[in-house]
Structure formats: structure tokens, C-alpha cells
Design an enzyme around this catalytic site. Structure first.
Site, PDB file in Angstrom:
ATOM      1  CE  LYS A 184      -3.231   3.011   0.390  1.00 36.89           C
ATOM      2  NZ  LYS A 184      -4.832   2.740  -0.304  1.00 36.89           N
TER       3      LYS A 184
ATOM      4  CE  LYS B 265      -3.342   8.372   6.801  1.00 43.62           C
ATOM      5  NZ  LYS B 265      -3.948   5.950   6.246  1.00 43.62           N
TER       6      LYS B 265
END
Ligand code: NAD
Length: 289
Positions: free
Chosen positions: A170, A238
Site C-alpha cells: 500500500k 499521512k
């Protein structure tokens, strides 16, 4: 199957609803009462705590913002490692640091709980339609056990390695997506400041070797400066933190990742956090204003 679902936000809400539609008994928990009501309306049951949510569950899914929330829900006194029964399958679908996933998996094993990291790509639309791409880290047996559940949430489900590997994939995904947005933004600024119609220019790029899904899906809205999210700059900021931390942990230098992370940090510092990540275009424009 009895499924606990913790974190019923933009992604978790429709994912939990899809599990209800697939015939599972879903008990959900979220710190937001509004989110709990939405689950009840979709046919699930609202719990008052993580402990109550996971008590009867065979599988517990978490879809939380970031590592601190996943750690609180996993390790807290009210958490799922304390209150989940032995044999519970915990699937964390949040995007967090690979290191967090490994720590959760190790602590879970001590309690007889099986843990997978299974972050997703595909956005809110993919969550609603049940067409997410899911990258799974963990033991092969546990991945096979999770497949019928993941099949109600996504169409591409790939076991990519041991605990934490899903998060590493990811992170790589977010690095590539952020980098391509930055390059498309620079291409638009170059075309416009050279007096070339950016829409026509990007149409050509989209059909050649420079073609990408981002050019396919986003070039028109970028040229029109439409930055409604989608995926917010705040979340991508983030995620770039996760990329940089993962690179440091792996002991590798990723110079372009550093640049992409700083451009996204600049977007946030300029107050663009709530906008779609294609708003990187505004940062490149402001550098040249
Ligand atoms: P969100 O903020 O909409 O949802 C998170 C939910 O978790 C909220 O409803 C919040 O109230 C709840 N929550 C926070 N702390 C909690 C706690 N301690 N206990 C219980 N509930 C708690 O975020 P989202 O967009 O649904 O994203 C969830 C995760 O999925 C993130 O890690 C994100 O990076 C990732 N993701 C998002 C997208 C997207 O397009 N939104 C796409 C892929 C991956």
C-alpha cells in the site's frame, strides 16, 4: 458468519453494509454515534464498545484512520486482543505502518488470535461497489480463511507476503500515485505556460507511453481545477509519512519519495488538506506564481 467491524467511516461504513448484504451478522463500533446509526439502518447491530463488538465475533475487521487508533483498538484495555476469543481472525484494513501490523500480528499470536493486514485501494466508490483491490499480509492459511469475507468487499485480493507486507505494498501504491499526480501537475503548468492547450496535450499523453489511470480518470478535472475529494491531501500526507518510515526501516533511500512527501506537506501547509490529492497542481502553480 459473526463479524465485528470497528471504524465505520467513509470506507468502513459501506464495507460493513456490503457484509450485511452478503448475509453476515455484523456488529459494529465507532466512536461516532452518527456512524453507528448508519450501520443500524443498513441492517447491522451497534455495539457500545470494542469489547462488546468483538465478544461473539469469529472475524473482526478494523478500518481506522491511522496507527495510533489501530493500536488503541488492538492493545487497549477495552481492545480486541483482550476481549476477542481465541481463534478470532482479525483483519486490519486501515492504512498504517508495516511495523504496526507486525506488532499487532505478534501480540495477537500470543493470544491465539490470527491477524492479517489488508489495506485497500479503490476509494469510497470501490468501498460502496464492493470492488476494492485488497493487498494482504499474513499467514497463507489465514488469508484463505479470510477470502470469502474479503470477496464481499473487493474484486482483486492478493496475498503479498507475511505480516506487514500488505502495508508495504500500500505504501508503494501511495508513493506511485502521489508521484504521478505531481508529474501531471507539472505537465499542466508546462503546457499552459507554453501556450499549449493542456486538455489536448494530456489527451495525447493519455494515449501513449505516459498513459496512466490517473491521466484517464483525473486529467479533465485537474485542467478545470475541480478538487472535490476523492482522496484527501490530509490522508495522503499521512500515507507519505508511512512511506518515509517504511523506507527508513528497510534502510533504503528513496529520493523521489522525499520530494513527493514534501510537495504534499506543502499542500497541507497551504490549507489544501481537505481537497483531493490532485490539488498538488495548486502547489506547483504557486511555486510559479
Ligand atoms: P474516516 O475518518 O472516514 O473513518 C475512520 C472512522 O474511524 C471514523 O468514523 C472514526 O470515528 C472512527 N474511529 C476513529 N478512532 C476510533 C476508535 N478508537 N474506535 C472506533 N472508531 C474510531 O476514514 P476513511 O476514509 O474511512 O479511511 C479509513 C482508512 O482507510 C484510513 O487508514 C485511510 O487511509 C484508508 N483508505 C481510505 C481511502 C479513501 O478514499 N477514503 C482509500 C483507501 C484507503
Amino acid at each position: 458468519m459473526n463479524i465485528a467491524f470497528v471504524g465505520l467511516g467513509i470506507m468502513g461504513g459501506p464495507m460493513a453494509a456490503n457484509l450485511v448484504r452478503a448475509g453476515h451478522a455484523v456488529v459494529g463500533y465507532d466512536v461516532s454515534g452518527e456512524r453507528l446509526n448508519a450501520l443500524a439502518e443498513a441492517g447491522g447491530k451497534a455495539a457500545g464498545s470494542v469489547a462488546e463488538c468483538v465478544a461473539q465475533a469469529e472475524t473482526a475487521i478494523t478500518m481506522l484512520p491511522d496507527s495510533p487508533q489501530v493500536e488503541e483498538v488492538a492493545f487497549g484495555p477495552d481492545g480486541l486482543l483482550e476481549h476477542g476469543r481465541s481463534g478470532l481472525l482479525h483483519i486490519d484494513m486501515s492504512t498504517v505502518r508495516p511495523e504496526t501490523s507486525r506488532r499487532v500480528a505478534q501480540a495477537a499470536a500470543v493470544k491465539g488470535i490470527r491477524a492479517l493486514d489488508a489495506p485497500v485501494s479503490g476509494g469510497e466508490r470501490g468501498a460502496i461497489d464492493g470492488t476494492l483491490s485488497i493487498m494482504v499480509g499474513g499467514h497463507a492459511d489465514d488469508v484463505e480463511a479470510a477470502r470469502p469475507i474479503l470477496g464481499a468487499l473487493g474484486t482483486t485480493i492478493v496475498h503479498v507476503g507475511p505480516a506487514g507486507a500488505g502495508q508495504t505494498v500500500k505504501a508503494a501504491n501511495q508513493l506511485v500515485v502521489g508521484g504521478i499526480y505531481g508529474l501531471v501537475a507539472e505537465a499542466i503548468v508546462l503546457l499552459e505556460s507554453s501556450g499549449v492547450d493542456p486538455a489536448a496535450g494530456l489527451d495525447v499523453l493519455a494515449g501513449g507511453l505516459a498513459g496512466s489511470r490517473i491521466l484517464d480518470l483525473k486529467r479533465h478535472t485537474m485542467v478545470k481545477r475541480q478538487f472535490t475529494p476523492g482522496f484527501r491531501i490530509d490522508l495522503h500526507h499521512k500515507d507519505m509519512g508511512i512511506v518515509i518510515a517504511a523506507a527508513r526501516e528497510a534502510g533504503v533511500a528513496l529520493p523521489l519519495a522525499g520530494v513527493v512527501a514534501q510537495l504534499i506537506a506543502a499542500a497541507r501547509a497551504q490549507g489544501l488538506g481537505p481537497l483531493d490529492h490532485s490539488a498538488l497542481l495548486k502547489v506547483i502553480e504557486r511555486i510559479n506564481a
